[in-house]
Scaffold this motif. Structure first.
Motif, PDB file in Angstrom:
ATOM      1  N   GLY A 188      47.014   9.396  36.286  1.00 37.02           N
ATOM      2  CA  GLY A 188      48.444   9.676  36.225  1.00 37.02           C
ATOM      3  C   GLY A 188      48.909  10.612  37.315  1.00 37.02           C
ATOM      4  O   GLY A 188      50.086  10.682  37.630  1.00 37.02           O
ATOM      5  N   PHE A 189      47.978  11.355  37.905  1.00 43.08           N
ATOM      6  CA  PHE A 189      48.308  12.323  38.928  1.00 43.08           C
ATOM      7  C   PHE A 189      48.980  11.687  40.128  1.00 43.08           C
ATOM      8  O   PHE A 189      49.757  12.314  40.832  1.00 43.08           O
ATOM      9  N   LEU A 238      63.002  16.426  42.660  1.00 41.65           N
ATOM     10  CA  LEU A 238      64.345  16.583  43.219  1.00 41.65           C
ATOM     11  C   LEU A 238      64.266  17.596  44.350  1.00 41.65           C
ATOM     12  O   LEU A 238      63.686  18.677  44.184  1.00 41.65           O
ATOM     13  N   VAL A 239      64.835  17.260  45.523  1.00 37.24           N
ATOM     14  CA  VAL A 239      64.824  18.173  46.666  1.00 37.24           C
ATOM     15  C   VAL A 239      66.176  18.875  46.753  1.00 37.24           C
ATOM     16  O   VAL A 239      67.225  18.223  46.760  1.00 37.24           O
ATOM     17  N   GLU A 281      63.933  23.928  57.365  1.00 39.79           N
ATOM     18  CA  GLU A 281      62.590  24.152  57.862  1.00 39.79           C
ATOM     19  C   GLU A 281      61.630  23.119  57.268  1.00 39.79           C
ATOM     20  O   GLU A 281      61.684  22.835  56.076  1.00 39.79           O
ATOM     21  N   THR A 282      60.783  22.549  58.119  1.00 38.82           N
ATOM     22  CA  THR A 282      59.784  21.603  57.638  1.00 38.82           C
ATOM     23  C   THR A 282      58.828  22.325  56.688  1.00 38.82           C
ATOM     24  O   THR A 282      58.408  23.455  56.947  1.00 38.82           O
ATOM     25  N   LYS A 283      58.502  21.660  55.585  1.00 35.54           N
ATOM     26  CA  LYS A 283      57.672  22.295  54.555  1.00 35.54           C
ATOM     27  C   LYS A 283      56.468  21.423  54.242  1.00 35.54           C
ATOM     28  O   LYS A 283      56.594  20.203  54.106  1.00 35.54           O
ATOM     29  N   ARG A 284      55.306  22.043  54.120  1.00 35.21           N
ATOM     30  CA  ARG A 284      54.073  21.360  53.730  1.00 35.21           C
ATOM     31  C   ARG A 284      53.624  21.925  52.384  1.00 35.21           C
ATOM     32  O   ARG A 284      53.423  23.130  52.259  1.00 35.21           O
ATOM     33  N   ILE A 285      53.449  21.033  51.396  1.00 37.29           N
ATOM     34  CA  ILE A 285      53.132  21.467  50.043  1.00 37.29           C
ATOM     35  C   ILE A 285      51.959  20.643  49.509  1.00 37.29           C
ATOM     36  O   ILE A 285      51.975  19.414  49.615  1.00 37.29           O
ATOM     37  N   PRO A 286      50.947  21.276  48.925  1.00 38.12           N
ATOM     38  CA  PRO A 286      49.900  20.504  48.239  1.00 38.12           C
ATOM     39  C   PRO A 286      50.525  19.690  47.112  1.00 38.12           C
ATOM     40  O   PRO A 286      51.378  20.189  46.362  1.00 38.12           O
ATOM     41  N   SER A 287      50.141  18.440  46.995  1.00 33.13           N
ATOM     42  CA  SER A 287      50.772  17.557  46.016  1.00 33.13           C
ATOM     43  C   SER A 287      50.606  18.056  44.587  1.00 33.13           C
ATOM     44  O   SER A 287      51.500  17.862  43.750  1.00 33.13           O
ATOM     45  N   ASP A 288      49.493  18.728  44.302  1.00 25.85           N
ATOM     46  CA  ASP A 288      49.295  19.201  42.933  1.00 25.85           C
ATOM     47  C   ASP A 288      50.103  20.462  42.629  1.00 25.85           C
ATOM     48  O   ASP A 288      50.057  20.982  41.520  1.00 25.85           O
ATOM     49  N   THR A 323      56.444  20.427  41.673  1.00 28.16           N
ATOM     50  CA  THR A 323      57.014  20.400  40.334  1.00 28.16           C
ATOM     51  C   THR A 323      58.241  19.499  40.308  1.00 28.16           C
ATOM     52  O   THR A 323      58.409  18.660  41.190  1.00 28.16           O
ATOM     53  N   ASP A 324      59.104  19.678  39.329  1.00 28.33           N
ATOM     54  CA  ASP A 324      60.294  18.839  39.200  1.00 28.33           C
ATOM     55  C   ASP A 324      61.309  19.088  40.312  1.00 28.33           C
ATOM     56  O   ASP A 324      62.196  18.269  40.533  1.00 28.33           O
TER      57      ASP A 324
END
Length: 297
Positions: A16-17, A23-24, A73-80, A83-84
């Motif tokens: 399911g991950f 929402l941005v 600003e460009t943002k890099r986020i770990p997928s885990d 959040t919503d």
């Protein structure tokens, strides 16, 4: 045997991950941000937030997700860690050096003109977002006509009112698209068929920088642009369903890749040489966006 339910639960959780939905928003105003370019880093996987700022993205394993939007600003986020809600910070873009005072238009000049009837080669977008850019160098003869007036783009669309985004970039030290010249989306709309789509830039009051500029086309992976078609595989004779996101953008054959760039897998690179089944006029050449830029004073 008591551990079996736990194992099943963990497997289901892992499966399911892979589906992200969020929402941005603007981190300061909390407003929804439409048409955000969203990529899995180093993968050809991505999507676009819709007009309500919502996106969905399927991934198989934990990844780094890149969020890119004009004015942020460009943002890099770990997928885990997603959040919503994903909040992007507005970027401080220095625009003053690109602005000029509007006055009476006496002179115009067109650069990059193309012949619509001679072009039958296109950049086409599949299920991942990407950006194609063309560099327009500055020449001294443009001194009296530096204001950006209009751009004409050769488009081909299987649907009506296919939307795409235009980004304007300065040139960085590596010769790649660098900072934004304009801090808002410029949305173009392509009619059905093969058309020359015009976009009016006159109200932006932007002048052509002495270092030149990049005009980039960004495909939007949104439901309104989705087009499904079916073709027959020549070997297997099976019917195969194909999905594209309109419109396709016409390209010109050129000898070098220096002025033609692609933003894929979260980074810029020059286009590759055309090989394979291309027509003689394009074979062993490079694709350059069919864009005509009109300048005025």
């Amino acid at each position: 045997m008591k551990t079996l339910p736990l194992i099943i639960f963990l497997l289901m959780a892992h499966l399911g991950f892979g589906q992200l939905k969020s929402l941005v928003i603007n981190s300061e105003t909390k407003e929804k941000i439409p048409f955000v370019n969203i990529w899995v880093e180093n993968e050809n996987i991505g999507t676009t937030s819709n007009q309500q700022g919502i996106f969905e993205l399927a991934i198989k394993t934990p990844q780094i997700i890149i969020f890119s939007a004009i004015g942020y600003e460009t943002k890099r986020i770990p997928s885990d860690s997603i959040t919503d809600v994903v909040a992007l910070s507005p970027s401080a873009i220095q625009l003053d050096e690109f602005l000029i005072i509007a006055h009476k238009k006496d002179l115009t000049r067109s650069i990059g003109d193309f012949k619509k009837s001679s072009i039958n080669h296109y950049f086409v977008c599949g299920s991942s977002p990407w950006i194609a850019a063309r560099y327009f160098p500055y020449e001294e003869k443009y001194n009296q006509t530096r204001k950006l007036e209009e751009i004409k783009i050769l488009t081909r669309s299987s649907i009506n009112d296919a939307k795409f985004n235009v980004r304007l970039y300065s040139v960085n030290e590596a010769g790649e698209p660098g900072q934004y010249i304009h801090d808002q989306n410029i949305i173009g709309t392509a009619s059905k068929g093969k058309k020359v789509t015009k976009i009016d830039l006159s109200n932006l009051n932007i002048e052509l920088p002495k270092e030149g500029l990049f005009i980039a086309i960004e495909w939007l992976i949104i439901d309104d642009n989705r087009y499904e078609s079916t073709y027959t595989d020549q070997k297997s004779k099976k019917k195969i369903k194909s999905v594209s996101y309109e419109p396709a953008i016409g390209t010109l054959p050129v000898e070098t890749a220096e002025n033609s760039w692609l933003y894929i897998q979260g980074r810029w690179k020059n286009v590759s040489q055309i090989t394979g089944l291309s027509s003689d006029s394009y074979r062993n050449k490079y694709n350059l966006l069919a864009i005509e830029l009109t300048l005025t004073n």
